[in-house]
Design an enzyme around this catalytic site. Sequence first.
Site, mmCIF file in Angstrom:
data_model
loop_
_atom_site.group_PDB
_atom_site.id
_atom_site.type_symbol
_atom_site.label_atom_id
_atom_site.label_comp_id
_atom_site.label_asym_id
_atom_site.label_seq_id
_atom_site.Cartn_x
_atom_site.Cartn_y
_atom_site.Cartn_z
ATOM 1 N N HIS A 148 42.739 47.137 -8.037
ATOM 2 C CA HIS A 148 43.677 46.057 -8.297
ATOM 3 C C HIS A 148 44.082 45.437 -6.960
ATOM 4 O O HIS A 148 44.410 46.162 -6.014
ATOM 5 C CB HIS A 148 44.941 46.585 -8.979
ATOM 6 C CG HIS A 148 44.735 46.932 -10.422
ATOM 7 N ND1 HIS A 148 45.667 47.660 -11.140
ATOM 8 C CD2 HIS A 148 43.718 46.643 -11.275
ATOM 9 C CE1 HIS A 148 45.229 47.799 -12.384
ATOM 10 N NE2 HIS A 148 44.057 47.200 -12.482
ATOM 11 N N GLU A 226 36.827 41.494 -18.061
ATOM 12 C CA GLU A 226 36.935 42.742 -18.838
ATOM 13 C C GLU A 226 38.197 42.776 -19.693
ATOM 14 O O GLU A 226 38.583 43.828 -20.180
ATOM 15 C CB GLU A 226 36.922 43.961 -17.919
ATOM 16 C CG GLU A 226 38.120 44.084 -17.004
ATOM 17 C CD GLU A 226 38.133 45.380 -16.192
ATOM 18 O OE1 GLU A 226 37.199 46.186 -16.331
ATOM 19 O OE2 GLU A 226 39.086 45.554 -15.427
#
Length: 756
Positions: A148, A226
Amino acid sequence: MTPKLNRWKRFADWDERPLRLDKFAAEDPANGFSAFSSPADPKPGIGIKGGRVVSLDGVLEHDYDMIDRFIARHHIDPEVALEAMALDSATVARWLVDMNVPREKLVRLAHGMTPAKLAEVVSQLNALEIAFAYSKMRARKTPGNQAHVTNAKDDPLQLAADAATAVAFGFDEIETTMRVSRNAWSNAVACAVGGAVGRWGTLFQCSSEEAEELRIAMAGFTSYAETVSVYGTEKSFTDGDDTPWSKAFLAAAYASRGVKMRCTSGAGSELLMGFHEAKSLLYLEARCLCLQRGMGVQGTQNGGIDGAPLTATIPGGVRELMAENLIAVWLDLECASGNDARSTESEIRVGAKILPYLIAGSDLICSGMGSILKYDNSFNPSLINGEELEDYLVLQRDFEADGGLTPLPESRAIELRERAVEAIAAVFEELGLSTPTEDMKTSVVYASGSDDTRSLMPRDVSFISEAIKERGITVIDVVKALANRGFREEAENLLNVVKLRLSGDYLQTSAMIRNGRIVSAVNDPNDYLGPGSGYRVSEERRLQLNDIRDVLDQKEVLRSEALHEKDEAKHIRYRNLGPAANGSAKDDVVIGISPAFGLKLYRTTAGHRLSEVLGAMIDAIRARGLKARVVRFRHTADTSFLGLSAARLAGSGIGIGIQAKGTAVIHQRDRQPHNNLELFSNAPITRLEHYRALGANAAAYALGEMPEPIVVPQRGEAMGSRYHARVALIYAIETGLTEAGAAPEEVDITLTGAKS
């Protein structure tokens, strides 16, 4: 008198631990709180007629909900189904952990199994067996990882810098999202540019509203997606105005633009949405995974994801997260295996959660490790974040397991961050989007998190983001801007990622880019068949994993000791007087020093000068009217034998043995070597007053008294982890100076009293 209490104080101690911040849910299948099985779960079953699935897990075709219908039409292979469903579930479970049963056979059978059957099989496995089966069944051999990259201000300068460092740590994919939705375009440009610094091949996605995310992908800034979410109950789908067919259409839209595509699912999502139908978490997730295979997507991001913290509150919940990952790879889907949500405040539970994945390997061990600090993680904290990333690097080294990351020297990190900040600033200036100041840029380069920066704020970013969107700026504009401003390498790196869309090679299952080459289940299939097969850490890779910070060797110990040599020489002078004789006077107390004491080693592990330690002990002995004699022993470096040898020389029969690292003992002439009077084993926490008290007690024993033994208090410090590497290296220096049969040497010492 000690008052009686109403509770054991240990519980009060436990109340202070991070674990007590976690909350735990009772098992309650009727309300959806069951991990592996529920009375509402259907029994496995299938009916095939004319090559058509006419019943699925006890539901006849005319009663199918839309999930059953999609699975029956697009997941179940009718040619395999009757064979697969007739197999005993326990037998198939054993095949999953049998290295003699090839993966291909099991994948073929999975394509004929219903959700209830898949769940029933993996429920037979314990946690260790699930991890083993996962290692065997995952599609690609080489493991990878995903990061992230976000921050609390949506600051594009920091995003670029953090993306560059994430890439340098080795993440194969980076993912961003925003605090302010309209900042998505700025975030995408910043991460795309930062991810092109240093090397090329890291895939990037911007998690946003589905339509906006697709537009950003079509503009070329992202290379994978995703966040197309899939659910295990019909109401969960319709609550979001979706169907399996609409999700499949969206997935196809990405693929048609050459964008890698995974879906997202995971235990607990239906429970969080209130549409669980009293089914177990595993059964619902098995439905999700069958849907995804039916959609034809490359893979899945599962393992709880947003529902992981809730799942971890339920008995068996963490094992369930592992089991649903296993079903994903068994179905031959790429698996980004969760670990992207902080499911606990307990560091022990965090370590236990990540370890099976690290050891087993995964296509992407974390579907979002927080490469940034927790408070900057706009997805909410990951299981592991920037604070603990170095712990993860050490875990890789501990287990010689490739978790997809490589240690990064601090100087290289600074270099990359400077380059990334300059690159994104140049793009903004070239495209007329913003002109970051030098102070902004500098504050970002050295910042650990957004609390340390004086850069762009969310409102500033909104203007930049809206301009990118409204002006129709694409990745080609960014590539040109980079090239025009002298960032040619970064321009080519970014362009190379865009070119992947034309070849489409990275649309294969479990595809990632390593060293400019596609690595996927096609050209790097998992071929695990027992010891010596499957993925193994090469010697080159092992050396990379080992290269963490603060690694000691004997050269480093000697170098650091040498730094103290001149200073110590100002405080003490040693003069060898020749062989030491046996003492006869009752006031004679011998201090036996180790071979390297004051010759190659100058400070204890607590950092005390050896001259100070000797001085403290000698002063205490003299204070009782006794004489302290210093003798160097070279036949041994062992503390007990130093002490015993000293005692045997002493006229009083009392001796002190001390090693240069500070470990000391009081011994008596007629005792067994390891049956001393007092031992000071925790040198790192032994203070000068303890050595002074040691000298005083030695004098007291010599006078025939029974003093109170000195206790060096410790608070449970992990002495071994902190000091034993250094201690072992120091001891090797000591033993390197020993000589069998060497006679003890009388040493005259002069304490100069010099001040540093």
